[in-house]
Design a protein around this motif. Sequence first.
Motif, PDB file in Angstrom:
ATOM      1  N   VAL A  12       5.456   5.905   1.221  1.00 15.14           N
ATOM      2  CA  VAL A  12       5.579   6.300   2.617  1.00 15.14           C
ATOM      3  C   VAL A  12       6.840   5.659   3.167  1.00 15.14           C
ATOM      4  CG1 VAL A  12       4.518   6.297   4.894  1.00 15.14           C
ATOM      5  CG2 VAL A  12       3.077   6.438   2.852  1.00 15.14           C
ATOM      6  N   ALA A  13       7.880   6.451   3.312  1.00 13.54           N
ATOM      7  CA  ALA A  13       9.157   5.980   3.834  1.00 13.54           C
ATOM      8  C   ALA A  13       9.430   6.664   5.170  1.00 13.54           C
ATOM      9  CB  ALA A  13      10.274   6.276   2.834  1.00 13.54           C
ATOM     10  N   ALA A  14      10.558   6.321   5.775  1.00  4.53           N
ATOM     11  CA  ALA A  14      10.889   6.923   7.064  1.00  4.53           C
ATOM     12  C   ALA A  14      11.317   8.371   6.908  1.00  4.53           C
ATOM     13  CB  ALA A  14      11.980   6.112   7.755  1.00  4.53           C
ATOM     14  N   ASP A  15      11.952   8.704   5.786  1.00  3.45           N
ATOM     15  CA  ASP A  15      12.532  10.035   5.642  1.00  3.45           C
ATOM     16  C   ASP A  15      11.675  10.998   4.825  1.00  3.45           C
ATOM     17  OD1 ASP A  15      12.882   8.618   3.310  1.00  3.45           O
ATOM     18  OD2 ASP A  15      14.855   9.463   2.859  1.00  3.45           O
ATOM     19  N   ARG A  16      10.597  10.514   4.192  1.00  2.89           N
ATOM     20  CA  ARG A  16       9.798  11.413   3.361  1.00  2.89           C
ATOM     21  C   ARG A  16       8.492  10.717   2.974  1.00  2.89           C
ATOM     22  NH1 ARG A  16      12.853   8.405   0.058  1.00  2.89           N
ATOM     23  NH2 ARG A  16      12.222   8.019  -2.091  1.00  2.89           N
ATOM     24  N   LEU A  17       7.610  11.514   2.388  1.00  3.17           N
ATOM     25  CA  LEU A  17       6.411  10.958   1.784  1.00  3.17           C
ATOM     26  C   LEU A  17       6.260  11.538   0.384  1.00  3.17           C
ATOM     27  CD1 LEU A  17       3.689  13.056   1.660  1.00  3.17           C
ATOM     28  CD2 LEU A  17       4.042  12.915   4.111  1.00  3.17           C
ATOM     29  N   ARG A  18       5.662  10.748  -0.487  1.00  7.78           N
ATOM     30  CA  ARG A  18       5.387  11.176  -1.862  1.00  7.78           C
ATOM     31  C   ARG A  18       3.936  10.844  -2.159  1.00  7.78           C
ATOM     32  NH1 ARG A  18       8.806   7.892  -5.523  1.00  7.78           N
ATOM     33  NH2 ARG A  18       6.983   6.563  -5.774  1.00  7.78           N
ATOM     34  N   PHE A  19       3.218  11.813  -2.716  1.00  5.35           N
ATOM     35  CA  PHE A  19       1.785  11.633  -2.938  1.00  5.35           C
ATOM     36  C   PHE A  19       1.434  12.080  -4.344  1.00  5.35           C
ATOM     37  CE2 PHE A  19      -2.714  12.814  -2.510  1.00  5.35           C
ATOM     38  CZ  PHE A  19      -3.213  11.684  -1.873  1.00  5.35           C
ATOM     39  N   ASP A  20       0.955  11.145  -5.167  1.00  4.99           N
ATOM     40  CA  ASP A  20       0.525  11.446  -6.533  1.00  4.99           C
ATOM     41  C   ASP A  20      -0.998  11.569  -6.564  1.00  4.99           C
ATOM     42  OD1 ASP A  20       3.180  11.141  -7.141  1.00  4.99           O
ATOM     43  OD2 ASP A  20       2.953   9.175  -8.070  1.00  4.99           O
ATOM     44  N   PHE A  21      -1.503  12.580  -7.292  1.00  2.00           N
ATOM     45  CA  PHE A  21      -2.936  12.814  -7.290  1.00  2.00           C
ATOM     46  C   PHE A  21      -3.378  13.400  -8.629  1.00  2.00           C
ATOM     47  CE2 PHE A  21      -0.698  16.502  -5.805  1.00  2.00           C
ATOM     48  CZ  PHE A  21      -1.340  17.595  -6.360  1.00  2.00           C
TER      49      PHE A  21
ATOM     50  N   HIS B 243       2.789   8.376   6.968  1.00  7.23           N
ATOM     51  CA  HIS B 243       1.595   7.739   6.400  1.00  7.23           C
ATOM     52  C   HIS B 243       0.336   8.502   6.804  1.00  7.23           C
ATOM     53  CE1 HIS B 243      -0.247   3.651   5.053  1.00  7.23           C
ATOM     54  NE2 HIS B 243      -0.872   4.695   4.538  1.00  7.23           N
ATOM     55  N   SER B 244       0.237   8.838   8.075  1.00  2.00           N
ATOM     56  CA  SER B 244      -0.938   9.582   8.520  1.00  2.00           C
ATOM     57  C   SER B 244      -1.008  10.942   7.827  1.00  2.00           C
ATOM     58  CB  SER B 244      -0.905   9.750  10.043  1.00  2.00           C
ATOM     59  OG  SER B 244      -0.980   8.491  10.685  1.00  2.00           O
ATOM     60  N   ALA B 245       0.162  11.553   7.581  1.00  2.00           N
ATOM     61  CA  ALA B 245       0.186  12.857   6.905  1.00  2.00           C
ATOM     62  C   ALA B 245      -0.352  12.761   5.482  1.00  2.00           C
ATOM     63  CB  ALA B 245       1.600  13.421   6.901  1.00  2.00           C
ATOM     64  N   THR B 246      -0.150  11.616   4.805  1.00  6.28           N
ATOM     65  CA  THR B 246      -0.695  11.489   3.443  1.00  6.28           C
ATOM     66  C   THR B 246      -2.219  11.534   3.466  1.00  6.28           C
ATOM     67  OG1 THR B 246      -0.740   9.055   3.475  1.00  6.28           O
ATOM     68  CG2 THR B 246       1.269  10.107   2.666  1.00  6.28           C
ATOM     69  N   HIS B 247      -2.826  10.981   4.519  1.00  6.65           N
ATOM     70  CA  HIS B 247      -4.288  11.038   4.625  1.00  6.65           C
ATOM     71  C   HIS B 247      -4.764  12.475   4.816  1.00  6.65           C
ATOM     72  CE1 HIS B 247      -5.348   6.613   5.312  1.00  6.65           C
ATOM     73  NE2 HIS B 247      -4.057   6.637   5.054  1.00  6.65           N
TER      74      HIS B 247
ATOM     75  N   ARG C 180       9.820   3.219  12.660  1.00  5.03           N
ATOM     76  CA  ARG C 180       8.376   2.963  12.539  1.00  5.03           C
ATOM     77  C   ARG C 180       7.583   4.233  12.837  1.00  5.03           C
ATOM     78  NH1 ARG C 180       4.102  -0.625  14.113  1.00  5.03           N
ATOM     79  NH2 ARG C 180       5.140  -2.392  13.126  1.00  5.03           N
ATOM     80  N   ASP C 181       7.982   4.970  13.891  1.00  5.88           N
ATOM     81  CA  ASP C 181       7.267   6.198  14.234  1.00  5.88           C
ATOM     82  C   ASP C 181       7.337   7.214  13.103  1.00  5.88           C
ATOM     83  OD1 ASP C 181       6.512   5.208  16.671  1.00  5.88           O
ATOM     84  OD2 ASP C 181       8.050   6.248  17.825  1.00  5.88           O
ATOM     85  N   ALA C 182       8.505   7.306  12.464  1.00  2.00           N
ATOM     86  CA  ALA C 182       8.642   8.241  11.341  1.00  2.00           C
ATOM     87  C   ALA C 182       7.764   7.816  10.173  1.00  2.00           C
ATOM     88  CB  ALA C 182      10.105   8.322  10.913  1.00  2.00           C
ATOM     89  N   ILE C 183       7.704   6.514   9.902  1.00  2.00           N
ATOM     90  CA  ILE C 183       6.847   6.010   8.828  1.00  2.00           C
ATOM     91  C   ILE C 183       5.385   6.259   9.157  1.00  2.00           C
ATOM     92  CG2 ILE C 183       6.057   3.901   7.673  1.00  2.00           C
ATOM     93  CD1 ILE C 183       8.918   2.828   7.916  1.00  2.00           C
ATOM     94  N   ARG C 184       5.009   5.998  10.402  1.00  2.00           N
ATOM     95  CA  ARG C 184       3.623   6.222  10.809  1.00  2.00           C
ATOM     96  C   ARG C 184       3.225   7.691  10.612  1.00  2.00           C
ATOM     97  NH1 ARG C 184       2.856   2.327  16.078  1.00  2.00           N
ATOM     98  NH2 ARG C 184       4.721   3.340  16.843  1.00  2.00           N
TER      99      ARG C 184
ATOM    100  N   GLY D   9       0.792  -1.216   0.000  1.00  2.00           N
ATOM    101  CA  GLY D   9       0.000   0.000   0.000  1.00  2.00           C
ATOM    102  C   GLY D   9       0.824   1.265   0.000  1.00  2.00           C
ATOM    103  N   GLY D  10       2.065   1.195  -0.520  1.00  2.00           N
ATOM    104  CA  GLY D  10       2.922   2.371  -0.548  1.00  2.00           C
ATOM    105  C   GLY D  10       3.764   2.550   0.698  1.00  2.00           C
ATOM    106  N   GLN D  11       3.447   1.821   1.791  1.00  2.00           N
ATOM    107  CA  GLN D  11       4.206   1.972   3.035  1.00  2.00           C
ATOM    108  C   GLN D  11       5.409   1.037   3.038  1.00  2.00           C
ATOM    109  OE1 GLN D  11       2.010   2.013   6.746  1.00  2.00           O
ATOM    110  NE2 GLN D  11       3.713   1.075   7.860  1.00  2.00           N
TER     111      GLN D  11
END
Length: 885
Positions: free
Chosen positions: A590-599, A565-569, A558-562, A502-504
């Motif tokens: 959704v990685a530990a150091d960043r997030l990427r969101f395509d829309f 992930h929540s930020a993408t929502h 894990r906390d960074a990934i969480r 799921g991207g995580q």
Amino acid sequence: MTSTNEIRRSFLDYFAANGHEAVQSAPLVPYNDPTLMFVNAGMVPFKNVFTGLETRAVPRAASSQKCVRAGGKHNDLDNVGYTARHHTFFEMLGNFSFGDYFKEQAITHAWTLLTKEWGLPADKLTATVYHTDDEAFDLWRKIAGLPEERIIRIPTSDNFWSMGDTGPCGPCSEIFFDHGDHIWGGPPGSPEEDGDRFIEIWNLVFMQFEQHADGTRTDLPRPSIDTGMGLERVAAVLQGEHDNYDIDTFRALIAASESLTGVKAEGETQASHRVIADHLRSTSFLLADGVLPSNEGRGYVLRRIMRRAMRHAHLLGAKDPLMHRLVPALVAEMGQAYPELGRAQPLIEETLEREEIQFRRTLTNGLKLLDEATGGLGEGDSLPGETAFKLYDTYGFPYDLTEDALRARGIAVDKDGFDAAMAQQKAAARAAWKGSGQAADGEVWFDIAEREGATEFTGYTSTSGEGQVVALIKDGKEVDSAVAGDDVVVLTNQTPFYGESGGQSGDSGTISTNEGLRLTVGDTSKPLGRLHAHQAKVESGTIRKGDAVQLIVDVERRDAIRANHSATHLLHAALRNRLGGHVTQKGSLVAADRLRFDFSHPKALTDEDIAAVEAEVNGEIRHNEAVTTRLMTPDDAIEAGAMALFGEKYGDEVRVLSMGRANFGDSGKTYSVELCGGTHVTATGDIGVFRIVSESAVSSGVRRIEALTGEGARQWLVAREDALKGAASLLRTTPEDVETRVAALLDERRKLERELADAKKALALGGGGAKAEAADEEVGGVTFSGQVIDGLDAKELRGLLDQAKQRMGSGVAVIIAVNEGKASIAAAVTEDLVGKVSAVDLVKAGVEALGGKGGGGRPDMAQGGGPEGARAADAIATVKAVLAG
């Protein structure tokens, strides 16, 4: 009559008064034994103490432990409701000595509590001992004064307990209560021992030996005591009942069931009421301890228990969901002793109601199909296995419910045929995998999945836990062990490690034991969508199939990934609020150091859009609302407003994640509600801060945002602040005045550039800056002017040529501007010569001399360029040659 609650309390009080620490019941999910599905005995929470892995400050303990027996070898599910003493959930009273007192004091405590504290008549009690345990035999005579005929030697394993094939073990001594000669049955060890007259109420285990792999036993240095007494059984004795279902707790639950259904618990309906009462307890306590219904592992067992109870509610004629309406009665009976029931009551009720609504749909359709399939069958007949499998595979009607529904009619089910149909389906799935173009090692995943079942993921509520190694893969093949230095894939029966999906990103961490084994897990994948494969390197020791291991997730990662992930929502919701409902997710990372969101969106976001989205997300973070999860069917979830995420595959049940303000905006809806199987923060404030760092195009109609949260965002902002301070230092100003200072410098630069351009023009017109003579000359019968000017902007060529034409009146002018080694050439022809000379031909010849190609324009004005500015003089000569003809 003594109530069940009073019995539990008096047991704990008695042992507390005798130097024991009264401890709370452990959760039903065992934290220290990965081989168990649920805690099924009072000693399970103390297993590591008995084996020496843990120590306790107080060497004595007493507890009333919640237990469930509904899966694995301890499975009482099918008997519940039809016997007097089978339960899926029960409480086990126990007192424990960890190397402190031994047989004599254990027997003394048991006899004192039963006969003096609780007043049971001594002549109703019988004890058993292991046939070689003379010490226990003599102690029963000495302490209890039991006659020899009521101290029965038992030569079987019933009176010898062991923790496993190896480890602590020892003889047992069981205490039986005689319910009277009006009930058929004989004492233990007699031919009539299977009768119901003599009922075991307490088992005293004397842990005194160590069992070794070679079959030998040695004395333990510190013998210990482990006892277990079923609360329901002893409550029946103390309340003058023979049947556990006649004690006060069950009477209250059955009365509630009778009231809601309008059906008395008599005759044929008695078993259904008993099933409902028992299963209400097990499902409610499992839900309170964090187990949720699913199609795998513990969640599957929970769902089986739920559905069996719901099936009996249907048999009683309940028209509407029943189970959730019984929860208040359970909380009233047991909530004081177990406050977790009250805390979880809303979750328990909601889950039971949702499951029953869903199950009733399945049940209605399945029973109709089952009636059609068995129309011609009678008592003693058997339903074909392939029919049972079709009901299961096509219509979702579980096999055990098929058996249960047909049992009352005396119709069996062909289990072998069912298993064969299941195997055929698995073979077809394997063949489909082979033909899908997937990697060849997919075969090994099918082997493991079919043999071991799906990995149970425990990581929604925990970042550590124990698991049993079920498979090891090295170089694409299964192996039995791996040693230090090996790269190996480890699969366990359960794990807190999230598998990439799921991207995580998958989790990293460690796998270890107390015996020196240590593996570093670099990543976790999810083959077939149901196995969790730990990609690991053995740092020390040897890992073997069957090992019980400790799994610890890298919590910081894990906390960074969480958080990401929540930020993408939140980002998804903010984009829809800002840009419109057409925005949907098209992919994510959704990685530990960043997030990427395509829309989906047709054009680039403006700076104002980005600022507004970022501000809205951070606003939800600051509100620090709790993040909640519910399980629903996909259709119900989407109907309730949840958004499905791109790329996810959803089964019969989905996790619905809600976060942000519950009454956001004019709609009054929760800020973000989406279907998601990933791990998330517990409250939006845990995200910390949200920062968009880029917005770009991915493809036509699809945009991409990259962003940071938490510590990553903080470090990014610090780096930008440091860069600003550095720039301020170079500009000899403060960070606050950098913008003003840069603007002034840019104005100054533009002014100087204008002055330089004017100077170059003046220099060109005066001829002093030319590399070639700027004076007019006659070439081919026309006046010609040719110049080479260093540093001249090519944009100035047209203006200079216009001035040259005016000066000459009639003629041809060519100017070459040289900048950074490259040259731009332009030619102009006065109007009277256009029919005779073409500026385009002259420029093309000059461009070729400059090492370039092409050039073009009109007959009176043309321009081009070439890479070899050093040949500018040669280009002027070439133009003159063309002009001369």
